[in-house]
Enzyme design. Structure first.
Site, short mmCIF file in Angstrom:
data_model
loop_
_atom_site.label_atom_id
_atom_site.label_comp_id
_atom_site.label_asym_id
_atom_site.label_seq_id
_atom_site.Cartn_x
_atom_site.Cartn_y
_atom_site.Cartn_z
N THR A 200 0.83 -1.19 0.00
CA THR A 200 0.00 0.00 0.00
C THR A 200 0.87 1.25 0.00
O THR A 200 1.97 1.26 0.56
CB THR A 200 -0.95 0.02 1.21
OG1 THR A 200 -1.73 1.22 1.19
CG2 THR A 200 -0.19 -0.06 2.53
N ARG A 201 0.38 2.29 -0.68
CA ARG A 201 1.00 3.61 -0.57
C ARG A 201 -0.02 4.59 -0.01
O ARG A 201 0.22 5.79 0.00
CB ARG A 201 1.51 4.09 -1.93
CG ARG A 201 0.43 4.47 -2.93
CD ARG A 201 1.01 5.07 -4.19
NE ARG A 201 0.04 5.76 -4.99
CZ ARG A 201 -0.65 5.26 -5.99
NH1 ARG A 201 -0.50 3.97 -6.30
NH2 ARG A 201 -1.50 5.99 -6.67
N HIS A 205 -8.22 1.72 4.31
CA HIS A 205 -9.63 1.92 4.65
C HIS A 205 -10.30 0.55 4.80
O HIS A 205 -9.64 -0.50 4.69
CB HIS A 205 -10.33 2.81 3.63
CG HIS A 205 -10.14 2.42 2.20
ND1 HIS A 205 -10.71 1.29 1.65
CD2 HIS A 205 -9.44 3.02 1.19
CE1 HIS A 205 -10.39 1.21 0.38
NE2 HIS A 205 -9.62 2.23 0.07
N HIS A 208 -9.70 -2.25 2.20
CA HIS A 208 -8.39 -2.89 2.32
C HIS A 208 -8.38 -3.88 3.49
O HIS A 208 -7.86 -5.00 3.37
CB HIS A 208 -7.29 -1.84 2.57
CG HIS A 208 -7.09 -0.89 1.44
ND1 HIS A 208 -6.68 0.40 1.64
CD2 HIS A 208 -7.23 -1.04 0.10
CE1 HIS A 208 -6.56 1.02 0.48
NE2 HIS A 208 -6.90 0.17 -0.47
N ARG A 294 -7.64 -3.99 -7.14
CA ARG A 294 -8.03 -3.14 -8.26
C ARG A 294 -6.95 -2.09 -8.55
O ARG A 294 -6.48 -1.40 -7.66
CB ARG A 294 -9.34 -2.44 -7.89
CG ARG A 294 -9.88 -1.49 -8.94
CD ARG A 294 -11.23 -0.93 -8.50
NE ARG A 294 -11.11 -0.13 -7.30
CZ ARG A 294 -10.94 1.19 -7.28
NH1 ARG A 294 -10.87 1.85 -8.42
NH2 ARG A 294 -10.85 1.85 -6.15
#
Length: 391
Positions: A200-201, A205, A208, A294
């Site tokens: 993740t960058r 939320h 995720h 996605r």
């Protein structure tokens, strides 16, 4: 000096290769002397190249042991493989000016902010094919794309050769900054026979969180592995993101089955190609599974929603050495009353809670609450404090 190489932490997985890690401590019995560096040429590294140096030297970019030569460069661009056929998707290069390409030979000391951080044994200098690289790796020559803009802004030549790194730069997150060997050691100590990594960058939320916990039903442990290298200017700063991860994991994840460890690579925004790079490098950290959701590593509308999943068909499962867990877009459905995906929800988009990044930033700057269905309140408070200057 003590010369350290990445070591094998689990007999079930091969040890990653890599450049050399060289301790600054003088060690009797080895004939290397730091004074030998005094007369050598020097090259200042950009933030991205400094991150690449660490990833190469620690084995995170195994099987690479240095910046790639021309044969590997062209093969990766054109075939998604190194010249010997090994899967690899993004060329890891050391860009320099024409003048530096002409003057730098043999051992060259690499510097960051005026400090010596390592060296490269230059074996080759060659001209970069920037237009080709942009079209094939980033799928566009549009300089509005941040990865393409960075590519066009850097030097027109590349240096190739094996590298050494003096010390692992633990940076702003020393408690969470681990090399591949160190992550493998934790995995082995915890007895995880299977581990899933999540890249993740952005702050995590609820969607995720849903993906991670579904994956945790299948494996023993979760490596939450946020990228903390260079990102584009409007991404949430790394220190804010790490605070958000810490409060989320403290309140909502099983401590014995989760590990937060930062991933020091720079972001390229290469979409499908970068998804492969992220998977292959996480394999070197000892994971057995990797989540691809996605528009992984995408930006704007340059890539299709699930292009980053489909590209993995270029390799066999045996070649990858890590199992890809592919998830569709997830969201909260007001009618279902839970987090769902198109696979599990019968309702149209009018029932769904979906907030764009722009809308989230607008709410945060205004000091507004984010819906609990979108993100945990503790995470929302960390973000709100950062955006309103209260952090």
């Amino acid at each position: 000096m003590t010369i350290l190489l990445p070591h094998l932490a689990s007999s079930a997985l091969p040890a990653p290769l890599g450049g050399t890690l060289v301790s600054r401590l003088r060690h009797p019995g080895l004939d290397f002397d730091p004074a030998e560096l005094a007369g050598l040429p020097r090259l200042a590294l950009s933030d991205r190249s400094a991150a690449d140096l660490e990833m190469l030297a620690t084995g995170a970019y195994s099987p690479l042991t240095g910046f790639v030569g021309e044969a590997d460069y062209l093969s990766v661009i054109e075939r998604l493989r190194l010249a010997d056929g090994t899967p690899w998707s993004v060329p890891i290069t050391l860009p320099v000016s024409r003048e530096d390409a002409a003057r730098l030979r043999g051992r060259v000391v690499l510097t960051v902010a005026g400090q010596d951080v390592g060296w490269i044994d230059v074996q080759e200098a060659y001209e970069a094919r920037k237009a080709l690289e942009a079209r094939e790796v980033y799928r566009t020559e549009d300089e509005a794309h941040p990865g393409v803009a960075a590519l066009y802004a850097q030097g027109d030549y590349n240096l190739a050769g094996e590298v050494a790194l003096f010390d692992v730069p633990r940076g702003a997150f020393p408690g969470h900054h681990r090399t591949p060997a160190e992550v493998r050691t934790v995995i082995e100590a915890r007895g995880w026979r299977s581990t899933v990594a999540f890249q993740t960058r952005n702050p995590i939320h609820r969607a995720h969180e849903y993906l991670q916990k579904v994956a945790l039903e299948l494996v023993d442990g979760l490596l939450l592995h946020p990228l903390v290298g260079t990102t584009k200017g409007d991404d949430v700063p790394a220190d804010t993101r790490v605070k958000a991860y810490e409060v989320l994991l403290a309140g909502y994840y099983p401590q014995a089955r989760t590990l937060l460890s930062v991933y020091p690579a720079a972001m390229r925004y290469a979409g499908p190609r970068e998804a492969i790079l992220h998977a292959l490098s996480r394999r070197n950290y000892g994971v057995t599974h990797f989540i691809v959701g996605r528009d992984h590593a995408g930006v704007g509308s340059y890539y299709g929603t699930y292009d980053a999943q489909e590209i993995f068909s270029a390799y066999s499962a045996e070649e990858l050495g890590v199992q890809i867990l592919k998830f569709e877009h997830t969201f909260y459905c007001n009618s279902c009353g839970q987090l769902v995906s198109p696979r599990t929800c019968p309702h149209d988009s009018s029932h769904h809670l979906v907030l764009s990044g722009t809308k989230v930033r607008e709410k945060l700057r205004a000091g507004e609450d984010l819906p609990a269905e979108f993100t945990r309140p503790e995470v929302a408070e960390v973000l709100r404090a950062a955006y309103t200057g209260r952090a």
